[in-house]
Every structure is written in structure tokens, then in C-alpha cells.
Design an enzyme around this catalytic site. Structure first.
Site, short mmCIF file in Angstrom:
data_model
loop_
_atom_site.label_atom_id
_atom_site.label_comp_id
_atom_site.label_asym_id
_atom_site.label_seq_id
_atom_site.Cartn_x
_atom_site.Cartn_y
_atom_site.Cartn_z
N HIS A 2 6.24 -8.00 74.17
CA HIS A 2 5.21 -8.49 74.92
C HIS A 2 3.64 -8.52 74.13
O HIS A 2 3.07 -9.84 74.20
CB HIS A 2 5.01 -7.95 76.37
CG HIS A 2 3.99 -8.25 77.31
ND1 HIS A 2 4.62 -8.75 78.61
CD2 HIS A 2 2.65 -8.14 77.39
CE1 HIS A 2 3.31 -8.93 79.10
NE2 HIS A 2 2.26 -8.78 78.58
N GLU A 3 3.35 -7.45 73.56
CA GLU A 3 1.98 -7.47 73.05
C GLU A 3 1.86 -8.34 71.72
O GLU A 3 0.81 -8.99 71.52
CB GLU A 3 1.71 -5.90 72.68
CG GLU A 3 1.68 -4.94 73.80
CD GLU A 3 0.89 -5.40 74.97
OE1 GLU A 3 -0.24 -6.20 74.88
OE2 GLU A 3 1.31 -4.91 76.25
#
Ligand code: ZN
Length: 180
Positions: free
Chosen positions: A155-156
Site C-alpha cells: 500500500h505504501e
């Protein structure tokens, strides 16, 4: 202690490809302050488990993950996060990260984002990843991750390329504050 405002989608900075951080600049007051501010901002949130620099208006390839998520199951995590005082929470720093290995096996995970407030959706993520990066001191690190830790890393990493989870999620729904 500087808690910074978290950008909300739609916002151009959230959609940019972030720049590499020069390792010489890592020890500078400017970057070390940014890392402290990112830490303060992340630990002050109620549900955040990771934060990428573009989310606080800095288009640099840096993200932080709450240390408590490492090797934790999601249920244990939410319980522990509530009990752990915010100021005692620790974070892991990833500078110029690359995913060098991602399992072919993918799993559906429910995800949300501090920059897309109140929205959740299901997204397919590799079950396991191996990440290489530099820590806050510039030391090269390599870590294997699975479960929620692997999900947060993916996600990051997306944030650093201007991608938000809602771009690829299904069953996207709005959750009212009281249901969270
Ligand atoms: Zn996010």
C-alpha cells in the site's frame, strides 16, 4: 512534536511519482525533522498503520510503518493499538524502498487509507514480499513480510508511485465515523 495535516484525495501531490532521497541528505536536519514529523503524525492517528511522505505534502520516497504490526494478526493488532499509549508507539522507517520479491500467491485484503478518509475496499495483494530500503540512519535493510505487514508495504509503495488503493479496489464502501 509536530503533527502535520494529512492530504486528502483528490490532491495532485498524492498522484505524483515521488523522488528518491539522496543518502547524503538523510542525516540533514531537514530530512531528520521530516522523519520525526511523519512519526508524530502517524502515531497520533486512531487507525493508521503506515504513512508515506507524499501524504504530508512531501514528494519523497519515504514511508513509515507502525512497529506493532510486524508479525501481528489483524485482530490482535486493533486490540493492542487501543491499549498502547500513542506516545509509546514505535515506527519503522523505509527510505528509497524497493520490493525485490513478491509472492505469486495473492490474497484479498480489506484496506483503508488516511488520505481517503472513511472509505474501505477489498484489494488483492501478494501474501508475502521482501523489501529492501535504507533506515533512518542510511543503513541498508532487507526484510521479509507477510500478512498485514506485507499488505501495508504494498500500500505504501503504491503511494510513492501516485497510486491509491481505491484505484484497484472492489466493493468500495463508505463507513460512517461511528461504525469505524
Ligand atoms: Zn494510504
Amino acid at each position: 512534536m509536530a503533527k502535520l495535516p494529512i492530504l486528502q484525495e483528490p490532491n495532485d501531490i498524492l498522484r505524483e511519482k515521488a523522488s528518491e532521497v539522496s543518502l547524503e541528505s538523510l542525516a540533514s536536519g531537514r530530512i531528520q525533522k521530516l522523519l520525526r514529523d511523519m512519526h508524530d503524525t502517524l502515531v497520533a492517528t486512531d487507525i493508521g498503520v503506515g504513512l508515506a511522505a507524499p501524504q504530508i505534502s512531501r514528494s519523497l520516497r519515504i514511508f513509515l510503518v507502525l512497529e506493532e504490526v510486524v508479525k501481528k494478526k489483524q485482530e490482535e493488532l486493533s486490540k493492542e493499538s487501543k491499549e498502547l499509549k500513542k506516545k509509546e508507539r514505535k515506527t519503522l522507517v523505509f527510505v528509497n524502498p524497493t520490493i525485490i520479491k513478491a509472492s505469486g500467491k495473492k490474497v484479498w485484503m480489506v484496506e483503508g487509507c488516511l488520505s481517503v478518509d472513511g472509505i474501505f475496499g477489498k484489494i488483492r495483494r501478494s501474501e508475502k514480499v521482501t523489501i529492501e530500503a535504507h533506515d533512518e540512519h542510511g543503513k541498508k535493510i532487507s526484510r521479509g513480510a507477510s500478512g498485514i505487514f506485507a499488505e501495508i508495504i504494498q500500500h505504501e509503495m503504491d503511494h510513492l508511485d501516485g497510486v491509491l488503493f481505491i484505484d484497484n479496489a472492489k466493493e468500495v464502501r463508505k463507513v460512517k465515523a461511528e461504525e469505524k
